[in-house]
Design a protein around this motif. Sequence first.
Motif, PDB file in Angstrom:
ATOM      1  N   TRP A  51       0.843  -1.191   0.000  1.00 30.52           N
ATOM      2  CA  TRP A  51       0.000   0.000   0.000  1.00 30.52           C
ATOM      3  C   TRP A  51       0.882   1.245   0.000  1.00 30.52           C
ATOM      4  O   TRP A  51       2.053   1.193   0.361  1.00 30.52           O
ATOM      5  CB  TRP A  51      -0.965   0.004   1.181  1.00 30.52           C
ATOM      6  CG  TRP A  51      -0.372   0.229   2.537  1.00 30.52           C
ATOM      7  CD1 TRP A  51      -0.321   1.408   3.233  1.00 30.52           C
ATOM      8  CD2 TRP A  51       0.237  -0.742   3.388  1.00 30.52           C
ATOM      9  NE1 TRP A  51       0.281   1.225   4.455  1.00 30.52           N
ATOM     10  CE2 TRP A  51       0.629  -0.087   4.585  1.00 30.52           C
ATOM     11  CE3 TRP A  51       0.488  -2.127   3.274  1.00 30.52           C
ATOM     12  CZ2 TRP A  51       1.260  -0.750   5.630  1.00 30.52           C
ATOM     13  CZ3 TRP A  51       1.115  -2.771   4.316  1.00 30.52           C
ATOM     14  CH2 TRP A  51       1.494  -2.092   5.480  1.00 30.52           C
ATOM     15  N   ASP A  52       0.297   2.340  -0.433  1.00 25.76           N
ATOM     16  CA  ASP A  52       1.048   3.583  -0.616  1.00 25.76           C
ATOM     17  C   ASP A  52       0.443   4.724   0.195  1.00 25.76           C
ATOM     18  O   ASP A  52      -0.776   4.811   0.364  1.00 25.76           O
ATOM     19  CB  ASP A  52       1.058   4.014  -2.088  1.00 25.76           C
ATOM     20  CG  ASP A  52       1.781   3.018  -2.969  1.00 25.76           C
ATOM     21  OD1 ASP A  52       2.786   2.448  -2.505  1.00 25.76           O
ATOM     22  OD2 ASP A  52       1.334   2.805  -4.113  1.00 25.76           O
ATOM     23  N   THR A  53       1.322   5.606   0.685  1.00 24.24           N
ATOM     24  CA  THR A  53       0.912   6.907   1.191  1.00 24.24           C
ATOM     25  C   THR A  53       1.492   7.963   0.243  1.00 24.24           C
ATOM     26  O   THR A  53       2.024   7.615  -0.812  1.00 24.24           O
ATOM     27  CB  THR A  53       1.416   7.128   2.628  1.00 24.24           C
ATOM     28  OG1 THR A  53       2.860   7.084   2.627  1.00 24.24           O
ATOM     29  CG2 THR A  53       0.888   6.047   3.564  1.00 24.24           C
ATOM     30  N   GLU A  54       1.386   9.236   0.630  1.00 22.73           N
ATOM     31  CA  GLU A  54       1.874  10.282  -0.271  1.00 22.73           C
ATOM     32  C   GLU A  54       3.370  10.150  -0.543  1.00 22.73           C
ATOM     33  O   GLU A  54       3.835  10.414  -1.648  1.00 22.73           O
ATOM     34  CB  GLU A  54       1.588  11.671   0.322  1.00 22.73           C
ATOM     35  CG  GLU A  54       0.139  12.093   0.295  1.00 22.73           C
ATOM     36  CD  GLU A  54      -0.661  11.466   1.418  1.00 22.73           C
ATOM     37  OE1 GLU A  54      -0.065  10.773   2.274  1.00 22.73           O
ATOM     38  OE2 GLU A  54      -1.897  11.656   1.454  1.00 22.73           O
ATOM     39  N   MET A  55       4.125   9.725   0.459  1.00 19.63           N
ATOM     40  CA  MET A  55       5.575   9.722   0.336  1.00 19.63           C
ATOM     41  C   MET A  55       6.200   8.328   0.373  1.00 19.63           C
ATOM     42  O   MET A  55       7.372   8.178   0.044  1.00 19.63           O
ATOM     43  CB  MET A  55       6.196  10.562   1.461  1.00 19.63           C
ATOM     44  CG  MET A  55       5.751  12.017   1.479  1.00 19.63           C
ATOM     45  SD  MET A  55       6.289  12.939   0.027  1.00 19.63           S
ATOM     46  CE  MET A  55       8.059  12.912   0.242  1.00 19.63           C
ATOM     47  N   TYR A  76      -7.953  -0.155   4.328  1.00 20.36           N
ATOM     48  CA  TYR A  76      -7.123   0.977   3.902  1.00 20.36           C
ATOM     49  C   TYR A  76      -7.974   2.039   3.210  1.00 20.36           C
ATOM     50  O   TYR A  76      -7.734   3.245   3.363  1.00 20.36           O
ATOM     51  CB  TYR A  76      -6.017   0.488   2.970  1.00 20.36           C
ATOM     52  CG  TYR A  76      -4.979   1.531   2.692  1.00 20.36           C
ATOM     53  CD1 TYR A  76      -4.032   1.863   3.654  1.00 20.36           C
ATOM     54  CD2 TYR A  76      -4.943   2.208   1.475  1.00 20.36           C
ATOM     55  CE1 TYR A  76      -3.077   2.832   3.415  1.00 20.36           C
ATOM     56  CE2 TYR A  76      -3.992   3.176   1.227  1.00 20.36           C
ATOM     57  CZ  TYR A  76      -3.060   3.482   2.199  1.00 20.36           C
ATOM     58  OH  TYR A  76      -2.119   4.458   1.956  1.00 20.36           O
ATOM     59  N   ASP A  77      -8.964   1.585   2.454  1.00 20.76           N
ATOM     60  CA  ASP A  77      -9.881   2.510   1.782  1.00 20.76           C
ATOM     61  C   ASP A  77     -10.621   3.365   2.808  1.00 20.76           C
ATOM     62  O   ASP A  77     -10.835   4.573   2.614  1.00 20.76           O
ATOM     63  CB  ASP A  77     -10.872   1.728   0.925  1.00 20.76           C
ATOM     64  CG  ASP A  77     -11.500   2.576  -0.166  1.00 20.76           C
ATOM     65  OD1 ASP A  77     -11.333   3.806  -0.134  1.00 20.76           O
ATOM     66  OD2 ASP A  77     -12.164   2.011  -1.051  1.00 20.76           O
ATOM     67  N   GLU A 243      -0.974   9.280  12.278  1.00 24.74           N
ATOM     68  CA  GLU A 243       0.061   8.273  12.531  1.00 24.74           C
ATOM     69  C   GLU A 243      -0.482   7.146  13.407  1.00 24.74           C
ATOM     70  O   GLU A 243      -0.117   5.976  13.233  1.00 24.74           O
ATOM     71  CB  GLU A 243       1.263   8.925  13.208  1.00 24.74           C
ATOM     72  CG  GLU A 243       2.434   7.973  13.452  1.00 24.74           C
ATOM     73  CD  GLU A 243       3.620   8.663  14.090  1.00 24.74           C
ATOM     74  OE1 GLU A 243       4.577   7.952  14.454  1.00 24.74           O
ATOM     75  OE2 GLU A 243       3.597   9.908  14.218  1.00 24.74           O
ATOM     76  N   LYS A 244      -1.400   7.487  14.327  1.00 20.05           N
ATOM     77  CA  LYS A 244      -2.002   6.478  15.190  1.00 20.05           C
ATOM     78  C   LYS A 244      -2.759   5.446  14.382  1.00 20.05           C
ATOM     79  O   LYS A 244      -2.622   4.232  14.603  1.00 20.05           O
ATOM     80  CB  LYS A 244      -2.938   7.143  16.199  1.00 20.05           C
ATOM     81  CG  LYS A 244      -3.671   6.150  17.089  1.00 20.05           C
ATOM     82  CD  LYS A 244      -4.625   6.870  18.033  1.00 20.05           C
ATOM     83  CE  LYS A 244      -5.431   5.860  18.852  1.00 20.05           C
ATOM     84  NZ  LYS A 244      -6.380   6.549  19.775  1.00 20.05           N
ATOM     85  N   TYR A 249      -2.990   0.079  11.582  1.00 18.37           N
ATOM     86  CA  TYR A 249      -3.042  -0.700  10.341  1.00 18.37           C
ATOM     87  C   TYR A 249      -1.820  -1.605  10.211  1.00 18.37           C
ATOM     88  O   TYR A 249      -1.934  -2.776   9.829  1.00 18.37           O
ATOM     89  CB  TYR A 249      -3.143   0.250   9.149  1.00 18.37           C
ATOM     90  CG  TYR A 249      -3.437  -0.443   7.841  1.00 18.37           C
ATOM     91  CD1 TYR A 249      -4.677  -1.019   7.605  1.00 18.37           C
ATOM     92  CD2 TYR A 249      -2.480  -0.516   6.842  1.00 18.37           C
ATOM     93  CE1 TYR A 249      -4.963  -1.656   6.399  1.00 18.37           C
ATOM     94  CE2 TYR A 249      -2.751  -1.139   5.639  1.00 18.37           C
ATOM     95  CZ  TYR A 249      -3.991  -1.712   5.427  1.00 18.37           C
ATOM     96  OH  TYR A 249      -4.270  -2.354   4.236  1.00 18.37           O
ATOM     97  N   GLU A 250      -0.660  -1.087  10.548  1.00 17.45           N
ATOM     98  CA  GLU A 250       0.568  -1.873  10.421  1.00 17.45           C
ATOM     99  C   GLU A 250       0.574  -3.073  11.374  1.00 17.45           C
ATOM    100  O   GLU A 250       1.247  -4.072  11.110  1.00 17.45           O
ATOM    101  CB  GLU A 250       1.789  -0.985  10.662  1.00 17.45           C
ATOM    102  CG  GLU A 250       2.034   0.026   9.554  1.00 17.45           C
ATOM    103  CD  GLU A 250       3.307   0.814   9.746  1.00 17.45           C
ATOM    104  OE1 GLU A 250       4.177   0.366  10.527  1.00 17.45           O
ATOM    105  OE2 GLU A 250       3.433   1.886   9.111  1.00 17.45           O
TER     106      GLU A 250
END
Length: 264
Positions: A51-55, A76-77, A243-244, A249-250
Amino acid sequence: MNYRPLFWLLPALLGACTPDTPSTQQPTPPPAPVGAAAAPAAADSLATFHWDTEMCTFTGRYDSRQYTAQQLTDTYDLLRGGQLTTSASVFKPADIAKLSVDTLEAEYTNVLAHIRKLQPVPGATWRELKRLKLQELNDEYRAIKLTILGYSNPSLLANSPYPAACKTYIRGLAAGNDSSIMASWQQLVREQQKNNSVPESLQARFEQESTAPNWHEYAQVELINFGWWNCINETIRRVEPTEKWQQQYEKLFTNVQSECEEVD
């Protein structure tokens, strides 16, 4: 001499990609029933998910006996999506006519149906996330719709259940009182000047727009968009991808690796 036959177990390698960024390679064992005790993941029950985030791009290994790739995608959605793109904001009088309740209604119907059909990973945390996302969507929809309608009928804003502090900006508009409109507009400019690096430019713009032939439309833009909307927007109960939530999710994975872009 007796010989035992040898069996070689070949892991199934299946790849699946969703229309969004998450993707996975999932083995064949089905997920465990909800509520089943978690057992240590066997090597042949681990699958890979991306999965991807902005960075950053993340790669995680998860136990496919506990949940599926689709459940991870749906979770994630919920974290990253579900917001409306139809806006109640305008920045000049000509944009008022472009506001559309019909466009908002159509988008809201589609986004609501999408969130409702999502099936996140089992567990109280993710059930609560879905509830919060539906709450956020409905809050946002009601605020945008009311604001759009308020341009043609400001009394709807004055009689709404939103905080009294937000209504101070539009009472003159609702009453059709020009002197009250001017006073509210000038007060808004003073508030904006406190957080502006060039405060005198805001006063100059006010003096120019307030003497224009269509000054009433300029007042609508300023008071509804920058006064009323900015105020009620803070009442929308947002579910930010903090971040929480990312850490929660992780935790669904046995291990996670990431690759992030370098920031100059």
